[in-house]
Scaffold this motif. Sequence first.
Motif, PDB file in Angstrom:
ATOM      1  N   SER A  65     -27.767  56.284 -23.009  1.00  5.67           N
ATOM      2  CA  SER A  65     -26.717  56.393 -22.117  1.00  5.67           C
ATOM      3  C   SER A  65     -26.025  57.159 -21.853  1.00  5.67           C
ATOM      4  O   SER A  65     -24.620  57.380 -21.099  1.00  5.67           O
TER       5      SER A  65
ATOM      6  N   ILE B 267     -25.578  58.459 -18.206  1.00  6.41           N
ATOM      7  CA  ILE B 267     -24.062  57.723 -17.799  1.00  6.41           C
ATOM      8  C   ILE B 267     -23.142  58.429 -17.657  1.00  6.41           C
ATOM      9  O   ILE B 267     -22.278  58.402 -16.612  1.00  6.41           O
TER      10      ILE B 267
ATOM     11  N   ASN C  43     -24.584  53.272 -11.212  1.00  4.19           N
ATOM     12  CA  ASN C  43     -25.387  52.311 -11.015  1.00  4.19           C
ATOM     13  C   ASN C  43     -26.482  51.933 -11.808  1.00  4.19           C
ATOM     14  O   ASN C  43     -26.771  51.148 -12.122  1.00  4.19           O
TER      15      ASN C  43
ATOM     16  N   THR D 190     -27.831  52.860 -15.262  1.00  4.54           N
ATOM     17  CA  THR D 190     -27.439  51.466 -16.518  1.00  4.54           C
ATOM     18  C   THR D 190     -27.834  50.311 -16.084  1.00  4.54           C
ATOM     19  O   THR D 190     -28.044  50.038 -17.151  1.00  4.54           O
TER      20      THR D 190
END
Length: 270
Positions: free
Chosen positions: A206, A209, A238, A241
């Motif tokens: 993560s 991101i 996007n 994610t």
Amino acid sequence: MKLPLIMLTALIALTACTSSSTGRKQVMLFSDAELDKMGAASFEDMKKKTPISTDKATNDFVQCVAKSITKNVAKSVHQGDWEVVVFDSAQVNAFALPSGKIGVYTGILNVTENQDQLGAIIGHEVGHVIEHHSNERLSANKLQNMGMAAATAAVGLSDVENKGLWMAGLGLGLQYGVIMPYSRAHESEADIVGQDLMARSGFEPSASIKLWQNMAKLSKGAPAEFMSTHPSNKTRINQLTEHLPSAMTLYKTDSRPNCQKPKVIPSPKA
């Protein structure tokens, strides 16, 4: 005019015989040996022209993250050790080249907040090498030049009015309609491949991101996506994610590296 373009189309069809790991068709006209030679030469030239950081803490941090990433890259991509160099430059950039070369600019270390975000950067750059994007880019440029030459010959034999304007329009069409989207496809693919690679290497996926959220703060006023060789920050965020649940299945929490980012990254020497 049709014959040269038909011949060019036939050449593309004959060479588009491989696919990337994401299933995208690839056109590659150069051998691995040629790409390795070009990559090594480019890296040596870069080392001569750009100052190299001598700060031990900074180098230890980058080397730790890079080693954690590259040990999870297949030997078919590169045999032997990877050479990693920290360039003493304010540029917010990093790169990886065929022949196992990685360059990280100190400027990007002020954007990456921790080992996970640097893992996202290096994973992305190594992703370009894994997917043979340098070969594709060089091949696309070669085919573009061949196409322009074929079209020039065809127009020269025709009665088309305003030939110069027509050729200029064709050049723009190739740039914005083929070459730039092709580059954006590479960047998006490297994002996904890099996110998977960082996860397998023990870095929190993560973080990729959050990295691009940081990048977005630095790139206000960037050109529209259709006029850029890179996807917009919003697009990248996007896509990453959306892919995160898949990357999380690869995340090895029991093998997290312990790469310590220095509290202060020395400013580039004048």
